[in-house]
Design a protein around this motif. Structure first.
Motif, short mmCIF file in Angstrom:
data_model
loop_
_atom_site.label_atom_id
_atom_site.label_comp_id
_atom_site.label_asym_id
_atom_site.label_seq_id
_atom_site.Cartn_x
_atom_site.Cartn_y
_atom_site.Cartn_z
N SER A 81 0.83 -1.20 0.00
CA SER A 81 0.00 0.00 0.00
C SER A 81 0.87 1.25 0.00
CB SER A 81 -0.90 0.01 1.24
OG SER A 81 -1.44 1.29 1.47
N LEU A 82 0.64 2.15 -0.95
CA LEU A 82 1.44 3.37 -1.03
C LEU A 82 1.17 4.31 0.14
CD1 LEU A 82 1.30 4.14 -4.87
CD2 LEU A 82 3.24 3.28 -3.55
N GLU A 83 -0.08 4.37 0.61
CA GLU A 83 -0.36 5.26 1.73
C GLU A 83 0.24 4.73 3.03
OE1 GLU A 83 -4.60 4.53 3.76
OE2 GLU A 83 -4.79 5.21 1.70
N ALA A 84 0.24 3.40 3.18
CA ALA A 84 0.75 2.81 4.41
C ALA A 84 2.27 2.88 4.50
CB ALA A 84 0.28 1.37 4.54
N ILE A 85 2.95 2.79 3.35
CA ILE A 85 4.41 2.75 3.38
C ILE A 85 5.03 4.14 3.40
CG2 ILE A 85 4.92 2.77 0.89
CD1 ILE A 85 7.00 0.56 1.45
N ALA A 86 4.27 5.18 3.11
CA ALA A 86 4.84 6.52 3.02
C ALA A 86 5.69 6.89 4.25
CB ALA A 86 3.74 7.56 2.78
N PRO A 87 5.21 6.69 5.49
CA PRO A 87 6.03 7.07 6.65
C PRO A 87 7.32 6.27 6.80
CG PRO A 87 3.72 6.88 7.25
CD PRO A 87 3.86 6.28 5.90
N VAL A 88 7.37 5.09 6.20
CA VAL A 88 8.58 4.27 6.29
C VAL A 88 9.74 4.97 5.57
CG1 VAL A 88 9.64 2.06 5.61
CG2 VAL A 88 7.30 2.12 6.49
N LEU A 89 9.43 5.78 4.57
CA LEU A 89 10.46 6.37 3.72
C LEU A 89 11.35 7.36 4.44
CD1 LEU A 89 8.29 6.78 0.51
CD2 LEU A 89 9.91 4.96 1.05
N CYS A 90 10.94 7.83 5.60
CA CYS A 90 11.85 8.61 6.45
C CYS A 90 11.86 8.03 7.86
CB CYS A 90 11.46 10.09 6.49
SG CYS A 90 12.50 11.05 7.61
N ALA A 91 10.69 8.05 8.50
CA ALA A 91 10.61 7.60 9.90
C ALA A 91 11.12 6.17 10.04
CB ALA A 91 9.18 7.71 10.41
N GLY A 92 10.65 5.28 9.20
CA GLY A 92 11.04 3.87 9.30
C GLY A 92 12.52 3.65 9.04
N ILE A 93 13.01 4.21 7.93
CA ILE A 93 14.41 4.04 7.58
C ILE A 93 15.32 4.65 8.64
CG2 ILE A 93 16.18 4.65 5.88
CD1 ILE A 93 13.87 4.68 3.78
N THR A 94 14.94 5.81 9.15
CA THR A 94 15.77 6.52 10.12
C THR A 94 15.91 5.75 11.43
OG1 THR A 94 15.21 8.68 9.16
CG2 THR A 94 16.00 8.66 11.43
N VAL A 95 14.78 5.25 11.96
CA VAL A 95 14.89 4.53 13.24
C VAL A 95 15.52 3.16 13.05
CG1 VAL A 95 12.97 5.80 14.27
CG2 VAL A 95 12.50 3.63 13.11
N TYR A 96 15.28 2.52 11.91
CA TYR A 96 15.92 1.24 11.64
C TYR A 96 17.44 1.41 11.61
CZ TYR A 96 17.55 -2.86 9.08
OH TYR A 96 18.23 -3.98 8.69
N LYS A 97 17.91 2.48 10.95
CA LYS A 97 19.35 2.76 10.90
C LYS A 97 19.89 3.00 12.32
CE LYS A 97 23.36 4.01 9.08
NZ LYS A 97 23.42 4.94 7.95
N GLY A 98 19.16 3.74 13.14
CA GLY A 98 19.60 4.00 14.50
C GLY A 98 19.70 2.74 15.33
N LEU A 99 18.72 1.86 15.19
CA LEU A 99 18.76 0.59 15.91
C LEU A 99 19.94 -0.27 15.46
CD1 LEU A 99 14.93 -0.10 15.92
CD2 LEU A 99 16.35 0.10 17.98
N LYS A 100 20.22 -0.26 14.16
CA LYS A 100 21.39 -0.99 13.67
C LYS A 100 22.68 -0.44 14.27
CE LYS A 100 21.99 -2.08 9.34
NZ LYS A 100 22.07 -1.97 7.86
N LYS A 101 22.79 0.88 14.33
CA LYS A 101 24.00 1.51 14.85
C LYS A 101 24.17 1.30 16.36
CE LYS A 101 25.40 5.57 13.56
NZ LYS A 101 26.74 5.28 13.03
#
Length: 353
Positions: free
Chosen positions: A148-168
């Motif tokens: 779903s394009l509407e559901a994935i929209a927040p992943v494109l910043c919020a999701g990627i950003t926190v995932y990167k932080g958790l990895k680090k």
């Protein structure tokens, strides 16, 4: 696939002067350059960074006039003559990092967010609060068509950003992570990524609504900073062994939490700074930082590989961002709520209204 008909004008939210408000108006549709694609943006998440762009309270100049937004999900409708790995009709996302040089020392080491000549969506170049937006083909997010394009929209910043932080943070499955600002848009995503990565979570935020939302998303404990008489003791007590969390993910939009984390993170723990409150500083006592061997790191947005991994978590159904859809024409009201800190979860704008 035949190229769709592209209009010459489109609706957009335009920041005409620093401090706002944004103006809902028609502007021209741009044509992509040789290495760019044009995306018909269907939905765009609204991030706190967008409000910083409006207010101009970061030490980074925005272009004016500016079309904000950097969580745009849509369909590729045109591409430059040098683009051969994206097809017309593919689903794609516009991220904060709109483009980078690809040849500096940082880009060559997969640290393209640190590129010396970055293009930043909704900040230094026009972003996704418009119906048609341009991005460098090398940096668009590849979105599976079944998502779903509407559901994935927040992943494109919020999701990627926190995932990167958790990895680090290098927190391992079974360990505990405290997420500060857990009730906000990034925090909601961080709780879910942490759970999917096998981590226990302590949510730190204020209010019953945010407590309810955080626990529904899997937080094992919630510390309400508005009620706590000793935030340090309460966070330590919320960890399974009482020693404090192995890592702290700081997503707060005020300075205070950045001054507290070193007091409750456990020895050999890691503090990850992601939130960017204006004019704020982080500090920690030198003695205990050394004796406890605490690591304090900054974490910016993810690279292209982080993007692919974060989207894969979502596509497998492990991440479900709580969001509310409003029309693009209502963007200013979202900013107003954001400024008053009244938002739980994430808002997504529908560019068709």
């Amino acid at each position: 696939m035949a190229a769709p008909e592209i209009p010459t004008e489109q609706w957009a939210q335009v920041l005409e002067k620093t401090g706002g408000p944004v103006v809902y108006k028609k502007i021209p549709v741009q044509k992509p350059g040789p290495d760019e694609v044009l995306i018909n943006v269907k939905y765009s998440g609204v991030c706190h960074t967008d409000l910083h762009a409006v207010m101009g309270d970061w030490p980074l100049s925005t272009k004016i006039p500016l079309v904000g937004g950097h969580e745009g999900a849509g369909v590729v409708v045109a591409r430059g003559e040098l683009v051969d790995n994206i097809e017309i009709g593919d689903h794609a996302g516009i991220k904060w990092l709109n483009g980078s040089c690809l040849h500096c020392t940082y880009c060559r080491q997969a640290h393209e967010p640190l590129c010396t000549k970055p293009l930043l969506s909704g900040y230094t170049v026009d972003g996704s609060f418009q119906q048609y937006a341009i991005a460098k083909a090398a940096h668009v997010a590849r979105i599976p068509k079944e998502v779903s394009l509407e559901a994935i929209a927040p992943v494109l910043c919020a999701g990627i950003t926190v995932y990167k932080g958790l990895k680090k943070s290098h927190a391992r499955p079974g360990q505990t992570v405290a997420i500060v600002g857990a009730g906000g848009g990034l925090g909601n995503m961080a709780l879910q990524y942490a759970k999917a990565m096998g981590l226990h979570t302590i949510a730190i935020d204020g209010g019953e609504a945010k407590e309810k939302a955080c626990k529904e998303l899997g937080a094992q404990a919630f510390v309400d900073f508005t009620k706590s008489k000793d935030i340090v003791a309460d966070v330590k007590a919320a960890s399974p062994d009482g020693l404090g969390p192995h890592a702290v993910i700081l997503l707060a939009v005020s300075e205070g939490p950045f001054q507290q984390a070193a007091d409750y993170v456990r020895p050999f723990g890691t503090i990850i700074c992601i939130g960017l409150p204006a004019n704020a500083y982080i500090k920690a006592p030198v003695f205990s930082t050394v004796i406890k061997m605490i690591k304090i790191k900054g974490s910016y947005v993810g690279n292209r590989q982080d993007t692919e991994e974060a989207i894969d978590f979502f596509a497998r159904g492990l991440i479900k961002c709580p969001y509310k859809v409003v029309g693009l024409s209502e963007l200013q009201s979202v900013y107003d709520m954001m400024a008053d800190m009244k938002i739980v979860g994430r808002y997504v704008v529908d560019t068709s209204r």
